[in-house]
Design an enzyme around this catalytic site. Structure first.
Site, PDB file in Angstrom:
ATOM      1  CG  ASN A   9      -1.682   1.216   1.474  1.00 45.09           C
ATOM      2  OD1 ASN A   9      -1.773   2.071   0.593  1.00 45.09           O
ATOM      3  ND2 ASN A   9      -2.279   1.340   2.660  1.00 45.09           N
ATOM      4  CE  LYS A  11      -0.039   3.177   4.817  1.00 44.31           C
ATOM      5  NZ  LYS A  11       0.153   3.265   6.254  1.00 44.31           N
ATOM      6  CG  HIS A  95      -5.640   1.808   5.522  1.00 41.86           C
ATOM      7  ND1 HIS A  95      -5.203   2.748   6.424  1.00 41.86           N
ATOM      8  CD2 HIS A  95      -4.612   0.949   5.332  1.00 41.86           C
ATOM      9  CE1 HIS A  95      -3.942   2.461   6.744  1.00 41.86           C
ATOM     10  NE2 HIS A  95      -3.564   1.379   6.100  1.00 41.86           N
ATOM     11  CD  GLU A  97      -2.656   5.401   6.991  1.00 39.56           C
ATOM     12  OE1 GLU A  97      -2.689   5.496   5.750  1.00 39.56           O
ATOM     13  OE2 GLU A  97      -1.700   4.909   7.623  1.00 39.56           O
ATOM     14  CD  GLU A 165      -3.166  -2.636   7.543  1.00 37.38           C
ATOM     15  OE1 GLU A 165      -2.039  -2.820   7.066  1.00 37.38           O
ATOM     16  OE2 GLU A 165      -3.872  -1.644   7.285  1.00 37.38           O
ATOM     17  N   GLY A 171       3.049   2.099  10.732  1.00 37.60           N
ATOM     18  CA  GLY A 171       4.031   3.165  10.554  1.00 37.60           C
ATOM     19  C   GLY A 171       4.834   3.503  11.800  1.00 37.60           C
ATOM     20  CB  SER A 210       5.644  -2.062  11.873  1.00 37.58           C
ATOM     21  OG  SER A 210       5.295  -0.708  12.161  1.00 37.58           O
TER      22      SER A 210
END
Ligand code: PGA
Length: 247
Positions: A9, A11, A95, A97, A165, A171, A210
């Site tokens: 991904n 992003k 996701h 985010e 996730e 991240g 990660s």
């Protein structure tokens, strides 16, 4: 069907000049077993060019999000049909985010999965708890609720992939322990089998958060971990390939 899926991904990263990374991924694909599927989800601006380049290479291209509608007055949005038209065969939905930045609820994610199917795409539906939810001991409840709310009836191993996730692992360079990953993936598997029967046993469950070349083998060896959704490490072909080779 491939037994493992390594999905990247990107992003909001990548320009036309990033095609060199894609070329390196395609070149390195030869050293990754065919049973390991490889998928890259670049920003929408690059989907068409990347999909064209990836034809017959064993690397698939996906979108990072789609609107629920097929078309219409939704400035700035992209439909699943547009992604399919550009050559994508997967799309990430829900996701964390997008859940956080755009207020996407389970109901919205549910509608986006159906939009993906309408366009013939495989949906990668993301679930995962925040650190506060984990600290409160609510991980399994949160993830179970997201699955129940986000996955439509008609979910099969052919049209949907789940990505677990943990939000706090994305991240950050932090990952759950192998035991914790095993517990959550086993609970997801049980919920999928409970609701979708034998198909639930075959639905891929990816771990994300990660994942790096040096921890990929350990994470991918956990029972019911059928692949990885990789953010930062997918931006560098050598890291992404390192993860795929560890699968
Ligand atoms: P990360 O992102 O690998 O950079 O932690 C994972 C993701 O958000 O899919």
């Amino acid at each position: 069907m491939t037994s493992t899926l390594i999905a990247g991904n990107w992003k909001m990263n990548g320009l036309a000049s990033s095609i060199g990374e894609l070329e390196a991924v395609i070149a390195g694909r030869a050293d990754v077993p065919e049973t390991v599927g490889m998928l890259l989800c670049p920003p929408a601006t690059l989907v068409a060019a990347f999909a064209k380049r990836c034809r017959d290479t064993g690397v698939s291209i996906g979108g990072q999000d789609c609107h629920t509608a097929e078309k219409g007055a939704h400035t700035g949005d992209i439909s699943a049909e547009m992604l399919a038209d550009a050559g994508a065969d997967h799309v990430i939905v829900g996701h964390s985010e997008r859940r956080a930045d755009h207020g996407e609820t389970d109901a919205v994610v549910h509608a986006k999965v159906e939009a993906a199917w309408r366009a013939g795409l495989v949906a990668i539906a993301c679930v995962g708890e925040t650190e506060a939810q984990r600290d409160a001991g609510n991980t399994l409840d949160v993830v179970g609720g997201q699955l129940a709310g986000s996955l439509p009836d008609g979910t099969t191993s052919g049209n949907l992939v789940v990505a677990y996730e943990p939000v706090w692992a994305i991240g950050t360079g932090r990952t759950p322990t192998v035991d914790d990953v095993a517990k959550v993936h086993a609970a997801i598997r049980a919920a999928l089998e409970d609701r979708f029967g034998s198909d639930g046993s075959a639905i891929k469950i990816l771990y994300g958060g990660s994942v790096k070349p040096d921890n990929a083998a350990t994470l991918l060896a956990v029972e019911h971990v059928n692949g990885a959704l990789v953010g930062g490490a997918s931006l560098k072909a050598s890291d992404f390939l390192g993860i795929a080779r560890a699968a």
